[in-house]
Design an enzyme around this catalytic site. Structure first.
Site, PDB file in Angstrom:
ATOM      1  N   LEU A  49     -35.181  85.669  67.974  1.00  0.00           N
ATOM      2  CA  LEU A  49     -35.298  83.998  67.706  1.00  0.00           C
ATOM      3  C   LEU A  49     -36.377  83.959  66.705  1.00  0.00           C
ATOM      4  O   LEU A  49     -36.229  82.845  65.820  1.00  0.00           O
ATOM      5  CB  LEU A  49     -35.664  83.583  68.872  1.00  0.00           C
ATOM      6  CG  LEU A  49     -35.191  83.295  70.023  1.00  0.00           C
ATOM      7  CD1 LEU A  49     -35.611  83.078  71.375  1.00  0.00           C
ATOM      8  CD2 LEU A  49     -33.837  82.702  70.053  1.00  0.00           C
ATOM      9  N   ALA A  50     -37.375  84.708  66.570  1.00  0.00           N
ATOM     10  CA  ALA A  50     -38.199  84.610  65.484  1.00  0.00           C
ATOM     11  C   ALA A  50     -39.075  85.786  65.432  1.00  0.00           C
ATOM     12  O   ALA A  50     -38.974  86.777  66.233  1.00  0.00           O
ATOM     13  CB  ALA A  50     -39.654  83.556  66.073  1.00  0.00           C
ATOM     14  N   ALA A  52     -42.940  87.356  63.399  1.00  0.00           N
ATOM     15  CA  ALA A  52     -44.026  87.045  62.878  1.00  0.00           C
ATOM     16  C   ALA A  52     -44.811  88.365  62.316  1.00  0.00           C
ATOM     17  O   ALA A  52     -44.160  89.437  62.392  1.00  0.00           O
ATOM     18  CB  ALA A  52     -45.073  86.389  64.043  1.00  0.00           C
ATOM     19  N   SER A  53     -46.224  88.239  62.410  1.00  0.00           N
ATOM     20  CA  SER A  53     -46.728  89.535  61.724  1.00  0.00           C
ATOM     21  C   SER A  53     -46.965  90.504  62.619  1.00  0.00           C
ATOM     22  O   SER A  53     -46.936  91.778  62.296  1.00  0.00           O
ATOM     23  CB  SER A  53     -48.178  89.069  61.059  1.00  0.00           C
ATOM     24  OG  SER A  53     -48.975  88.350  61.941  1.00  0.00           O
ATOM     25  N   GLN A  56     -42.030  90.453  67.217  1.00  0.00           N
ATOM     26  CA  GLN A  56     -40.986  89.319  67.267  1.00  0.00           C
ATOM     27  C   GLN A  56     -40.471  89.311  68.620  1.00  0.00           C
ATOM     28  O   GLN A  56     -40.757  89.810  69.529  1.00  0.00           O
ATOM     29  CB  GLN A  56     -39.734  90.161  66.312  1.00  0.00           C
ATOM     30  CG  GLN A  56     -39.057  91.238  66.919  1.00  0.00           C
ATOM     31  CD  GLN A  56     -38.042  91.699  65.776  1.00  0.00           C
ATOM     32  OE1 GLN A  56     -38.405  91.832  64.806  1.00  0.00           O
ATOM     33  NE2 GLN A  56     -36.972  92.536  66.326  1.00  0.00           N
ATOM     34  N   VAL A  57     -39.615  87.808  68.725  1.00  0.00           N
ATOM     35  CA  VAL A  57     -39.306  87.566  69.909  1.00  0.00           C
ATOM     36  C   VAL A  57     -37.687  87.632  70.326  1.00  0.00           C
ATOM     37  O   VAL A  57     -37.026  87.016  69.194  1.00  0.00           O
ATOM     38  CB  VAL A  57     -39.793  86.133  70.322  1.00  0.00           C
ATOM     39  CG1 VAL A  57     -39.351  85.211  71.501  1.00  0.00           C
ATOM     40  CG2 VAL A  57     -41.466  86.075  70.111  1.00  0.00           C
ATOM     41  N   LYS A  71     -41.463  89.108  73.852  1.00  0.00           N
ATOM     42  CA  LYS A  71     -42.022  89.231  72.734  1.00  0.00           C
ATOM     43  C   LYS A  71     -42.306  90.992  72.770  1.00  0.00           C
ATOM     44  O   LYS A  71     -42.902  91.491  73.441  1.00  0.00           O
ATOM     45  CB  LYS A  71     -43.607  88.727  72.666  1.00  0.00           C
ATOM     46  CG  LYS A  71     -44.273  88.861  71.297  1.00  0.00           C
ATOM     47  CD  LYS A  71     -45.380  87.715  71.544  1.00  0.00           C
ATOM     48  CE  LYS A  71     -46.495  87.920  70.571  1.00  0.00           C
ATOM     49  NZ  LYS A  71     -47.803  87.069  70.589  1.00  0.00           N
ATOM     50  N   ASP A 206     -54.921  80.052  67.917  1.00  0.00           N
ATOM     51  CA  ASP A 206     -53.847  80.175  66.852  1.00  0.00           C
ATOM     52  C   ASP A 206     -52.848  79.020  67.041  1.00  0.00           C
ATOM     53  O   ASP A 206     -51.696  79.111  67.206  1.00  0.00           O
ATOM     54  CB  ASP A 206     -53.131  81.506  67.420  1.00  0.00           C
ATOM     55  CG  ASP A 206     -52.379  82.052  66.121  1.00  0.00           C
ATOM     56  OD1 ASP A 206     -52.764  81.553  64.989  1.00  0.00           O
ATOM     57  OD2 ASP A 206     -51.495  82.803  66.374  1.00  0.00           O
TER      58      ASP A 206
END
Length: 223
Positions: A49-50, A52-53, A56-57, A71, A206
């Site tokens: 779905l997404a 990041a650094s 991922q999810v 995640k 965050d």
């Protein structure tokens, strides 16, 4: 502070970093939770779905029927971060010794604090405990919804939580399409921040748009 085109480009770091292969994600889940994927989830979407650094999810569904997100930490991210932090520490020491800014700020200590915080983020169990605490603090609040953590499916490098459905709080077109009041959403965001800091002394550190969704009624979905 920055031109819109810079903001748009840097915003990709929130949730649209290039993903790592699904096979690696599945292997990490199985290794982290010590069970075959089929015994853990009734369905697991290999397309994230997404991303990041740090991880991922992936969308998934438990055998009991709950829709969740999983995640997964990036492979070898711990080693890469260790290397980067060592370089940062050397640069901070050099800057503190040779640059005027070093006389104003303790750059070495700042680098150490950043390092400790980032290393802490690598243990998803810590994030899960913080999420549980947030959920308890705001249990009776209409401002925010914190996804529930599924501890049976969570480990040091794998975090499984309730799935939220809603647009990012910065997606103006999606907010309008969903009939969500931007003014009320903004008020709720401000009140949430004030309560975190001044009432509970425990705050989300965050708060970028990749971690905040708009739910019906202008409720904030915070991950």
């Amino acid at each position: 502070l920055m031109p819109p085109e810079f903001v748009a480009e840097l915003g990709k770091l929130q949730d649209t970093v290039p993903p790592f292969p699904a096979a690696q994600a599945i292997a990490a889940v199985e290794a982290g939770l010590e069970r075959p994927l089929a015994s853990l989830f009734a369905a697991f979407d290999p397309v994230p779905l997404a991303a990041a650094s740090l991880g991922q999810v992936h969308a998934a569904r438990l055998h009991s029927g709950e829709e969740v997100v999983v995640k997964v930490q990036r492979p070898d991210i711990g080693h890469r971060i260790t290397t980067d932090l060592a370089i940062l520490a050397d640069l901070a020491a050099l800057a503190q010794e040779r640059l005027p800014i070093g006389r104003q700020y303790n750059l070495v200590e700042l680098a150490w604090e950043f390092s400790a915080t980032l290393r802490g983020e690598l243990d998803y169990r810590r994030e899960a405990r913080n999420a549980d605490r947030f959920r308890q603090l705001f249990a009776n609040s209409g401002l925010v919804h914190i996804p529930a953590v599924y501890w049976e499916y969570t480990g040091e490098r794998v975090l499984t939580t309730e799935r939220l459905y809603g647009p990012k709080i910065t997606d103006m077109a999606a907010l309008a399409a969903a009939g969500i009041s931007r003014e009320q959403l903004a008020r709720n965001c401000v009140e949430l921040i004030l309560r975190e800091i001044f009432t509970y002394g425990f705050f989300h550190s965050d708060p970028h748009p990749g971690n905040f969704f708009a739910l019906p009624g202008a409720v904030i979905g915070a991950v």
